[in-house]
Design a protein around this motif. Structure first.
Motif, PDB file in Angstrom:
ATOM      1  N   UNK A  68     -81.762 107.887 -10.636  1.00 28.81           N
ATOM      2  CA  UNK A  68     -81.360 106.477 -10.593  1.00 28.81           C
ATOM      3  C   UNK A  68     -81.328 105.932  -9.160  1.00 28.81           C
ATOM      4  N   UNK A  69     -81.500 106.804  -8.176  1.00 24.09           N
ATOM      5  CA  UNK A  69     -81.434 106.385  -6.770  1.00 24.09           C
ATOM      6  C   UNK A  69     -82.775 105.836  -6.302  1.00 24.09           C
ATOM      7  N   UNK A  70     -82.716 104.840  -5.449  1.00 24.65           N
ATOM      8  CA  UNK A  70     -83.919 104.331  -4.796  1.00 24.65           C
ATOM      9  C   UNK A  70     -84.010 105.045  -3.443  1.00 24.65           C
ATOM     10  N   UNK A  71     -84.783 106.127  -3.410  1.00 22.36           N
ATOM     11  CA  UNK A  71     -84.816 106.973  -2.212  1.00 22.36           C
ATOM     12  C   UNK A  71     -85.428 106.257  -1.012  1.00 22.36           C
ATOM     13  N   UNK A  72     -86.307 105.303  -1.246  1.00 16.45           N
ATOM     14  CA  UNK A  72     -86.888 104.567  -0.119  1.00 16.45           C
ATOM     15  C   UNK A  72     -85.833 103.681   0.543  1.00 16.45           C
ATOM     16  N   UNK A  73     -84.981 103.051  -0.270  1.00 20.04           N
ATOM     17  CA  UNK A  73     -83.874 102.272   0.284  1.00 20.04           C
ATOM     18  C   UNK A  73     -82.888 103.184   1.012  1.00 20.04           C
ATOM     19  N   UNK A  74     -82.609 104.324   0.407  1.00 12.63           N
ATOM     20  CA  UNK A  74     -81.717 105.297   1.049  1.00 12.63           C
ATOM     21  C   UNK A  74     -82.271 105.698   2.417  1.00 12.63           C
ATOM     22  N   UNK A  75     -83.550 106.001   2.442  1.00 10.84           N
ATOM     23  CA  UNK A  75     -84.192 106.428   3.689  1.00 10.84           C
ATOM     24  C   UNK A  75     -84.064 105.357   4.761  1.00 10.84           C
ATOM     25  N   UNK A  81     -78.665 103.454  10.009  1.00 10.10           N
ATOM     26  CA  UNK A  81     -77.329 103.944  10.343  1.00 10.10           C
ATOM     27  C   UNK A  81     -77.398 105.000  11.437  1.00 10.10           C
ATOM     28  N   UNK A  82     -78.423 105.851  11.404  1.00  5.45           N
ATOM     29  CA  UNK A  82     -78.585 106.844  12.465  1.00  5.45           C
ATOM     30  C   UNK A  82     -78.804 106.155  13.808  1.00  5.45           C
ATOM     31  N   UNK A  83     -79.619 105.117  13.813  1.00  2.27           N
ATOM     32  CA  UNK A  83     -79.863 104.368  15.047  1.00  2.27           C
ATOM     33  C   UNK A  83     -78.564 103.757  15.567  1.00  2.27           C
ATOM     34  N   UNK A  84     -77.787 103.156  14.677  1.00  2.00           N
ATOM     35  CA  UNK A  84     -76.508 102.570  15.064  1.00  2.00           C
ATOM     36  C   UNK A  84     -75.553 103.649  15.575  1.00  2.00           C
ATOM     37  N   UNK A 109     -80.510 112.254   7.880  1.00  2.00           N
ATOM     38  CA  UNK A 109     -81.866 111.915   8.337  1.00  2.00           C
ATOM     39  C   UNK A 109     -82.793 113.114   8.166  1.00  2.00           C
ATOM     40  N   UNK A 110     -82.272 114.300   8.435  1.00  2.00           N
ATOM     41  CA  UNK A 110     -83.074 115.515   8.275  1.00  2.00           C
ATOM     42  C   UNK A 110     -83.402 115.828   6.821  1.00  2.00           C
ATOM     43  N   UNK A 111     -82.538 115.430   5.920  1.00  2.00           N
ATOM     44  CA  UNK A 111     -82.754 115.705   4.494  1.00  2.00           C
ATOM     45  C   UNK A 111     -83.616 114.652   3.801  1.00  2.00           C
ATOM     46  N   UNK A 112     -83.737 113.494   4.402  1.00  2.00           N
ATOM     47  CA  UNK A 112     -84.415 112.384   3.728  1.00  2.00           C
ATOM     48  C   UNK A 112     -85.895 112.626   3.428  1.00  2.00           C
TER      49      UNK A 112
END
Length: 125
Positions: A68-75, A81-84, A109-112
């Motif tokens: 049910x997750x949108x992995x592209x949005x998650x990525x 968030x990593x940049x911030x 980020x490493x798991x994405x």
């Protein structure tokens, strides 16, 4: 919230005092301490609210059915968030909170890449 209201009240009082001083043609006083406290509060609030938002997001992702997750949005959210988190960590000179925030986002980020592959349309039944 109460601290911010107090700071805002003090800033308003400083502004009022300056307008009175100007009206009476008296040299205005710069309330540097209040401005410094306001900047410090804003920076800390940004750190904690960003951290809290990311924890809530990742908790939601962990609890949701993967299909049910949108992995592209998650990525995209993880990258942003990593940049911030990296910018905040640099600005705060590796404070304990920003360091943990950066590490947490770095882990995601490493798991994405793997999650994006597994969640791609080609992998869905």
């Amino acid at each position: 919230a109460k601290a911010k209201a107090t700071i805002d009240d003090l800033l308003q009082r400083a502004e009022d005092a300056n307008s009175h001083q100007t009206a009476f043609k008296v040299a205005t006083v710069k309330f540097k301490e209040i401005e410094a406290v306001n900047e410090l509060y804003d920076s800390k609030e940004k750190i904690w609210s960003s951290y809290d938002k990311f924890v809530k997001q990742t908790t939601g992702w962990d609890k949701a059915p993967f299909n049910k997750l949108n992995v592209l949005d998650m990525d995209q959210q993880v990258k942003e968030t990593f940049s911030l988190a990296s910018k905040l960590n640099k600005a705060e000179k590796n404070s304990a909170v920003t360091k943990k925030f950066k590490q947490m986002t770095q882990k995601w980020k490493g798991e994405m890449p793997m999650l994006v592959e597994i969640g791609s349309e080609a992998m869905k039944p």
